[in-house]
Write an enzyme that holds these catalytic residues in place. Structure first.
Site, PDB file in Angstrom:
ATOM      1  N   ASN A 157       1.180  -1.114  -0.325  1.00 10.91           N
ATOM      2  CA  ASN A 157      -0.124   0.225   0.236  1.00 10.91           C
ATOM      3  C   ASN A 157       1.513   1.473  -0.641  1.00 10.91           C
ATOM      4  O   ASN A 157       1.314   1.295   1.432  1.00 10.91           O
ATOM      5  CB  ASN A 157      -1.117  -0.642   0.850  1.00 10.91           C
ATOM      6  N   ARG A 211      -2.638  -2.169  -3.589  1.00  8.22           N
ATOM      7  CA  ARG A 211      -4.014  -1.450  -3.380  1.00  8.22           C
ATOM      8  C   ARG A 211      -3.525   0.532  -4.316  1.00  8.22           C
ATOM      9  O   ARG A 211      -2.828   0.853  -3.871  1.00  8.22           O
ATOM     10  CB  ARG A 211      -3.867  -0.709  -1.674  1.00  8.22           C
ATOM     11  N   HIS A 271     -12.913   2.720  -0.383  1.00  6.87           N
ATOM     12  CA  HIS A 271     -13.302   1.453   0.655  1.00  6.87           C
ATOM     13  C   HIS A 271     -14.105   0.589   0.528  1.00  6.87           C
ATOM     14  O   HIS A 271     -13.953  -0.204   0.812  1.00  6.87           O
ATOM     15  CB  HIS A 271     -13.588   2.265   2.656  1.00  6.87           C
ATOM     16  N   ARG A 322     -11.101  16.402   6.670  1.00 10.99           N
ATOM     17  CA  ARG A 322     -12.229  15.861   5.426  1.00 10.99           C
ATOM     18  C   ARG A 322     -13.359  17.394   5.502  1.00 10.99           C
ATOM     19  O   ARG A 322     -13.628  16.199   6.838  1.00 10.99           O
ATOM     20  CB  ARG A 322     -12.347  15.411   4.144  1.00 10.99           C
ATOM     21  N   GLU A 357      -8.491  -5.130   4.861  1.00  9.64           N
ATOM     22  CA  GLU A 357      -8.438  -4.638   3.197  1.00  9.64           C
ATOM     23  C   GLU A 357      -6.883  -5.693   2.622  1.00  9.64           C
ATOM     24  O   GLU A 357      -7.298  -6.068   2.024  1.00  9.64           O
ATOM     25  CB  GLU A 357      -8.137  -3.536   3.396  1.00  9.64           C
TER      26      GLU A 357
END
Ligand code: ADP
Length: 400
Positions: free
Chosen positions: A7, A90, A182, A241, A383
């Site tokens: 990742n 990823r 996600h 965010r 994940e």
């Protein structure tokens, strides 16, 4: 068979090595401050954690350091790099070009060409992904490299959910639509919930609440809507965010504060959310502590997230014409019982009733009351395992 999951971020590279015969992670590490001073943390399961300062000017050196750690006689877990059968990467955004997990067919092949096209949709992430892939290809030549897109699971959304009501030609020209994010997490936890419910047609809302948060509606194992949009900025309030706001706020602030477009992106991504609103931190634990000490802005930030989760659940139950299960996952979803309790409060109308005691127990899987029609589950996400499984399936020619 060993699969390495990578990742790559702009200045970091996380890796995990999976033994796929046992479907278990056997080592993991983090290369940080790539291009700065270089810091490494490596842990092989059952051995002591290793921390080192090692210069890593680029992602290629970071991959080299990772492989050296994995094969180290003292703190590694495999004897030779050739034991790594494949690498799964990823990928944050595959845009409309990269949909299903796919093997890179060569340095000039179409897959990499398609990944380059995603640059505009996720510039920082895509640049880092390309560097990570390049690093792996040069350190491990001949080892199959597979891309697993975070956007893939959301590709089943109907047009009414993924289309923005903006000028059609502009949307077409720049491939502007909802892609979500996600996806591997929503896929993993909804799959686990389906197993638990024993109902493959279940209507599930999955709440991935972390630094970045997204909520998805999953009907019969397929994603039918999700809160993140063209980019991971849309949806609920996040660490730094803003999530969904009136689009008119953007030119309004730009004009008055004299902020150019790129800086406005930074403002919305890095200076809003928990951090901007509370003025304390982007980390929920800090915000919660401040709220407990009487900070009203911090309390408001927490209330907003709980309220927004509630609204998404209501909206998605309406969209799916029913609801069987709500799943909480990721840093906040798995650990913050107060957020789960606040979001699940006063939801009896939907048949949602939390068991307050179970909710407080760490690691409790089912947290609904016995008489709750809707099941409420806390499912730790994984994940990396999804990426490793997809990579294994692709390189062994199995169906995903
Ligand atoms: P990322 O999106 O970076 O993967 P994570 O899923 O790790 O993020 O989630 C990070 C968020 O989870 C932070 O806001 C953090 O405060 C929160 N979090 C992590 N552990 C806990 C905990 N034990 N209690 C409450 N919140 C937690």
């Amino acid at each position: 068979m060993f699969i390495l999951v990578v990742n790559a971020g702009s200045s970091s590279l996380k890796y995990q090595l999976f033994d796929m015969d046992r479907e278990e992670m056997i080592a993991k590490g983090l290369c940080e401050r790539i291009g700065i001073d270089g810091k490494l943390t490596h842990t092989t399961v059952g051995k002591e954690k290793v921390k080192k300062d090692i210069p890593m000017p680029t992602h290629t050196e970071a991959v080299k350091v990772a492989v050296e750690c994995l094969t180290d006689k003292e703190f590694g877990c495999i004897s030779d790099m050739s034991q790594i059968s494949a690498v799964g990467h990823r990928i944050v955004s595959g845009g409309p070009w990269l949909i299903n997990s796919v093997q890179i067919d060569g340095p000039d092949g179409k897959v990499l060409e398609d990944l380059h096209k995603c640059f505009d949709l996720a510039p920082l992430h895509t640049k880092a992904h390309l560097q990570g892939i390049e690093g792996c290809m040069s350190i491990m030549p001949g080892v199959p490299q597979v891309l697993v897109m975070d956007t893939a699971f959301h590709q089943t959304m109907p047009a009414q959910a993924y289309t923005y009501p903006i000028d059609y030609e502009t949307a077409q020209k720049y491939a502007i639509r909802r892609y979500g994010a996600h996806g591997t997490s929503h896929r993993y936890v909804s799959g686990k919930a389906i197993e638990y419910l024993g109902n493959k047609n279940a209507k599930i809302v999955t709440c991935h609440l972390g630094n970045g948060s997204s909520i998805s509606a999953v009907d019969g194992g397929k994603c039918v809507d999700t809160s993140m949009g063209l980019t991971p900025l849309e949806g609920v309030i996040m660490g730094s965010r803003c999530g969904s706001i009136d689009p008119a706020i953007v030119p309004f602030v730009m004009e008055r504060e004299n902020i150019p477009a790129d800086k406005m992106g930074d403002w919305m991504n890095k200076k809003c959310g928990f951090l901007g609103l509370s003025g304390v931190s982007s980390d929920l634990r800090d915000v919660r502590e401040a709220a407990a000490n009487g900070n009203e802005r911090a309390k408001l930030a927490l209330d907003i997230l709980a309220y927004q989760i509630k609204k998404y659940i209501g909206a998605y139950a309406a969209a799916m014409n029913g609801l069987d299960c709500v799943v909480f996952t990721a840093g906040i979803g798995e650990n913050d019982d107060e957020m789960r309790a606040a979001a699940m409060k006063d939801m009896e109308f939907y048949g949602i009733k939390l068991d307050a005691e179970k909710n407080k127990q760490r690691g409790c899987f089912e947290i609904h009351a016995d008489d709750s029609r809707v099941k409420i589950l806390v499912i730790p996400t994984n994940e990396e395992l999804v990426i490793a499984s997809d990579t294994l399936a692709i390189v062994t020619g199995k169906e995903i």
